[in-house]
Scaffold this motif. Sequence first.
Motif, mmCIF file in Angstrom:
data_model
loop_
_atom_site.group_PDB
_atom_site.id
_atom_site.type_symbol
_atom_site.label_atom_id
_atom_site.label_comp_id
_atom_site.label_asym_id
_atom_site.label_seq_id
_atom_site.Cartn_x
_atom_site.Cartn_y
_atom_site.Cartn_z
ATOM 1 N N ALA A 61 20.048 -76.668 -23.304
ATOM 2 C CA ALA A 61 19.324 -77.895 -22.958
ATOM 3 C C ALA A 61 20.242 -78.951 -22.348
ATOM 4 O O ALA A 61 19.770 -79.928 -21.759
ATOM 5 N N GLU A 62 21.552 -78.763 -22.470
ATOM 6 C CA GLU A 62 22.506 -79.716 -21.910
ATOM 7 C C GLU A 62 22.865 -79.417 -20.449
ATOM 8 O O GLU A 62 23.488 -80.251 -19.786
ATOM 9 N N THR A 63 22.483 -78.234 -19.974
ATOM 10 C CA THR A 63 22.864 -77.846 -18.615
ATOM 11 C C THR A 63 22.258 -78.735 -17.528
ATOM 12 O O THR A 63 22.944 -79.060 -16.550
ATOM 13 N N PRO A 64 20.987 -79.162 -17.612
ATOM 14 C CA PRO A 64 20.467 -80.045 -16.561
ATOM 15 C C PRO A 64 21.329 -81.289 -16.339
ATOM 16 O O PRO A 64 21.590 -81.672 -15.191
ATOM 17 N N ALA A 65 21.794 -81.911 -17.406
ATOM 18 C CA ALA A 65 22.636 -83.104 -17.262
ATOM 19 C C ALA A 65 23.982 -82.754 -16.647
ATOM 20 O O ALA A 65 24.521 -83.512 -15.815
ATOM 21 N N LYS A 66 24.537 -81.607 -17.014
ATOM 22 C CA LYS A 66 25.824 -81.178 -16.443
ATOM 23 C C LYS A 66 25.665 -80.882 -14.952
ATOM 24 O O LYS A 66 26.535 -81.223 -14.133
ATOM 25 N N PHE A 67 24.563 -80.248 -14.599
ATOM 26 C CA PHE A 67 24.311 -79.941 -13.190
ATOM 27 C C PHE A 67 24.096 -81.225 -12.389
ATOM 28 O O PHE A 67 24.634 -81.387 -11.285
ATOM 29 N N ALA A 68 23.334 -82.155 -12.949
ATOM 30 C CA ALA A 68 23.090 -83.431 -12.258
ATOM 31 C C ALA A 68 24.382 -84.209 -12.065
ATOM 32 O O ALA A 68 24.583 -84.860 -11.027
ATOM 33 N N ARG A 69 25.282 -84.145 -13.026
ATOM 34 C CA ARG A 69 26.580 -84.818 -12.911
ATOM 35 C C ARG A 69 27.386 -84.237 -11.757
ATOM 36 O O ARG A 69 27.996 -84.976 -10.966
ATOM 37 N N TYR A 70 27.393 -82.903 -11.646
ATOM 38 C CA TYR A 70 28.070 -82.236 -10.522
ATOM 39 C C TYR A 70 27.428 -82.641 -9.193
ATOM 40 O O TYR A 70 28.131 -82.965 -8.221
ATOM 41 N N CYS A 71 26.098 -82.670 -9.145
ATOM 42 C CA CYS A 71 25.407 -83.050 -7.911
ATOM 43 C C CYS A 71 25.726 -84.490 -7.524
ATOM 44 O O CYS A 71 25.898 -84.796 -6.333
ATOM 45 N N THR A 72 25.808 -85.348 -8.513
ATOM 46 C CA THR A 72 26.160 -86.750 -8.252
ATOM 47 C C THR A 72 27.532 -86.840 -7.592
ATOM 48 O O THR A 72 27.715 -87.566 -6.600
ATOM 49 N N HIS A 73 28.489 -86.105 -8.122
ATOM 50 C CA HIS A 73 29.843 -86.131 -7.557
ATOM 51 C C HIS A 73 29.844 -85.617 -6.118
ATOM 52 O O HIS A 73 30.444 -86.243 -5.228
ATOM 53 N N VAL A 74 29.166 -84.499 -5.900
ATOM 54 C CA VAL A 74 29.124 -83.916 -4.552
ATOM 55 C C VAL A 74 28.496 -84.882 -3.561
ATOM 56 O O VAL A 74 29.035 -85.130 -2.471
#
Length: 424
Positions: A128-141
Motif C-alpha cells: 500500500a506504500e508503493t503509490p506514494a513511492k512511485f509518485a515521489r519518483y514521478c515528482t523528481h523526474v
Amino acid sequence: MAHFPEGFLWGASTAAHQVEGNNTNSDFWLMENLEGSVFAEPSGSAVDHYIRFKEDIAEMAKMGLNAYRFSLEWARIEPEEGQYDAAEIAHYRDVLLTCKEYQITPIVTLHHFSSPQWLIRLGGWESAETPAKFARYCTHVMRELGEWIPYVCTINEANISIGIKKIMKRYELKSGSPGAQVGMNMEKMAQMQKYYMELSKAFGVPPTEVHSFLAPRSEEGLAVIFQAHVAAREAIRQISPQTKVGVTLSLYDIQSAPGGEENAKEAWQEEFLQFVSYLQEDDFFGLQNYTRAVYGPDGLLPIPENAETTQMGNEYYPEALGAVVRYVSQHLKMPIMITENGVATDDDTRRVAFIDRALKGVHTCISDGYQILGYMHWSLMDNFEWQLGFSKRFGLIAVDRATQERTVKPSGYHLGNIARRNAI
C-alpha cells in the motif's frame, strides 16, 4: 489516398529495460541472472540503446517518423530509496533534447514493467506504500525533465497481470489459446517453485512475497497499481501542468461466437471496464493491442487451426486495433494514443501488411469522429522480449547483436513513408 489529421503523431515505441542494456539495479536484471532463471537468456547489453540513442533517434527522423515513445528507468534514477542519480537524469535529459533536435515528439513512460530492486524488498506492487513511492519518483523526474515532456504515460499496461493470470491458467489446462501480449517463457513454468526460492534468497523476502510488476497479482495489488497511477497523475500535474497525462492498458479485441456473448461481456469488465473510474481524469488513453480473443459458450476459444499466427503465438489479426478503439471510445471520452501495436515475425512483408490493415481501421475510426492522437508501432528495434529473450522480432529496425549494427527493415521505410505523407 486517405489522409490523417494535421499534427498526427507517427512513431515507434521501446521500453528501457528491453533496449538500453546493463540495467543492473532493476528487479528484472536480478531475476534474469539467477541460477535456474525462467528467462531464456539475460538482457546483458540488450541493443545498447543507452549508448546509441542519438543514432537511433536520428534514424527515426531519417525514416520519416515524428514521435518516439520510450521509458525512463526508475531503477537507474532512484537506485536506492530516496537517493537520486543526477547523472541518470542528465542522460535522459540528453535523450529528450536529442528528440527536440530531430523534431521528434517524446512520449515518456515512467514505469514499463521493471522496478528498482529496493522496491521489491519493501513489498513491491502489493504494498500500500508503493503509490506514494512511485509518485515521489514521478515528482523528481518531472521537476527535472517536465519542460521537455509533452506527453507522459505513468504506467505501462497497468492491467497486464490479469492477462498473465489467464495465460498461466490456460497453460495449466494445456489449451491452444492466444498467447500473452508480453514475453512469458511457458516452457520453463514447471521450474517456478525452485526459481521462487532463489528469488526469495536474492530479494531477502519470503517466496510468496516477491511482488514484481509482472508477478501474479491479488485484487489488492491490482488496486495498488491503479492507485499509483492516480497518485502519479496528481504529482505530475502539480509539477508540470502543461504535460498531458495518461496510462496504457493491454487490450484484446474481445469478440463473441454464438453463445459466448456473456463471457465476452465479463472479459471486457475484467480487463477494462473495472478500471474506467481510475482513468476519468486523464488527458488521454494509451491503447495497446496486438490481436483478438474470441469467447464461446464455454469460455475462451482456441485460435482456429487454419489461422496465421505470430512468433508470440497470437492470431495475426490487425483489424483488432480499430475495433478496440471503438469499444474504448464508448466508455472513455478522451483522446486515444495508440501506444503499442505490432507483430512478432521474421517475415517483414507480413509486418508491412499488418501496418496497412491496422492503419486502415484507425483511419476509418478517425473518419467516424473518434479522436486519435497518434500511432506508435511496437517496436522501433528488435529487442529483449522479457522471459523469451531475443528470439521474438517486433522491430522496424533489425539489430545484429554481435556488432550492434542497425538495419532499417522495409517495414520501417514503409511506416516512415506513410508518416511523411500523413496518409495511407
